[in-house]
Design a protein around this motif. Structure first.
Motif: not given
Length: 329
Positions: A220-225, A233-234, A277-284, A314-316
């Protein structure tokens, strides 16, 4: 080296209805193609008011007609719901119309409840013949039918690639014995991931289809700014999941849902999304790099619990940037 990254599109039906879901799947596929994702898969589910991919091959055809290069397929078709010949004809048609772009992932679960199973006219014992049905299907694609005088038209000699899907050790052993790639559903059934992949790699038998083992692991992944946006979102996704699976269709306040999340049943539901993977791009990026090693995966397929289309896209997009998919392509 960046692993290939793919998408499992859950074809969520939102407040705007089913037609909007189909438009969103096309929109996601067109963007995913541009961003560098390898493939998009859709799953066969029945009698689920939140998922629009029940006629899986039809949806694949629709999305394929609106894209040009990205691979598309089923992740998966629940083969015991169908005859192998029918699936060979459907996916042979898809491969003929969109050569080199079609995948066929196969599972043995019903993808539904017991009442829906009866509505599908499915024999409750049909899962027992899953290994034989996979081989019958493969033979149609390879022009070597196991039933004298019967061939798939279209389908014969199209060599549609097969993938065994699983969430237990059964699928791992079958994929290894048949020499087929293996996709583990760790995005919702994480418990047996490491054991299943280990058994698959240990027991793999090379075949005409595949010379060496190949593992796709779901995550799973939720990515945001911002981290706060991803966490919000999670939380929405967790509340929606627990309301669906524990709340039995009742209406709850957010406070009541949070109490449900803390209950034993709620914790069991949350454990289904253990790999996320939940977080910013770097965290993901950091999380997926770690997960790929844990899963011993050759490719990751990402599902998201975001249902709002702008946030989902935006997440993808952020994930593709974080994983340098454009450069890898």
């Amino acid at each position: 080296m960046t692993l290939p990254l793919s998408i499992l599109d859950l074809a969520h039906i939102g407040e705007d209805g089913i037609a909007a879901s189909f438009r969103a799947s096309v929109d996601l596929a067109q963007h995913a193609q541009e961003w560098g994702y390898r493939r998009i898969w859709f799953a066969e589910h029945h009698n689920m008011p939140s998922i629009a991919s029940s006629a899986t091959s039809v949806l694949i055809a629709h999305v394929a007609a609106h894209t040009t290069t990205i691979r598309l397929g089923a992740g998966g078709i629940m083969l015991p719901n169908h005859s192998p010949l029918q699936i060979a004809e459907q996916f042979g048609t898809l491969e003929t119309l969109h050569p080199g772009r079609i995948d066929l992932g196969l599972g043995r679960a019903p993808g539904s409840d017991q009442n829906t199973l009866r509505a599908l006219r499915r024999d409750p014992m049909s899962a027992d013949s899953f290994p034989q049905d996979v081989q019958e299907l493969q033979a149609y694609f390879d022009g070597q039918s196991r039933i004298p005088g019967v061939n798939a038209y279209p389908g014969k000699d199209t060599h549609v690639p097969l993938y065994i899907l699983g969430s237990s050790l059964f699928g791992a052993r079958l994929a290894a014995a048949l020499g087929l790639p293996y996709s583990f559903a760790s995005h919702f059934a994480p418990q047996a991931l490491e054991d299943a992949v280990r058994i698959y790699r240990r027991d793999f038998q090379p075949s005409a289809a595949l010379a060496a083992p190949y593992v796709i692991a779901g995550v799973n992944a939720i990515v945001a700014d911002t981290q706060a946006d991803a966490d919000a979102l999670f939380l929405t996704a967790k509340r929606r999941r627990v309301a669906s699976m524990v709340g039995r269709g009742q209406t709850f306040t957010d406070a009541e849902l949070d109490l449900l999340l803390e209950s034993p049943a709620g914790q069991q539901v949350l454990n289904m999304m253990r790999y996320a993977a939940i977080g910013t791009p770097a965290v993901a990026r950091e999380y997926l790099d770690h997960f790929a090693k844990l899963a011993d995966a050759d490719e990751l397929i990402v599902a998201t619990q975001i249902t709002e289309s702008t946030a989902r896209l935006r997440s993808f997009e952020l994930l593709a940037q974080a994983m340098d998919l454009a450069a890898a392509a």
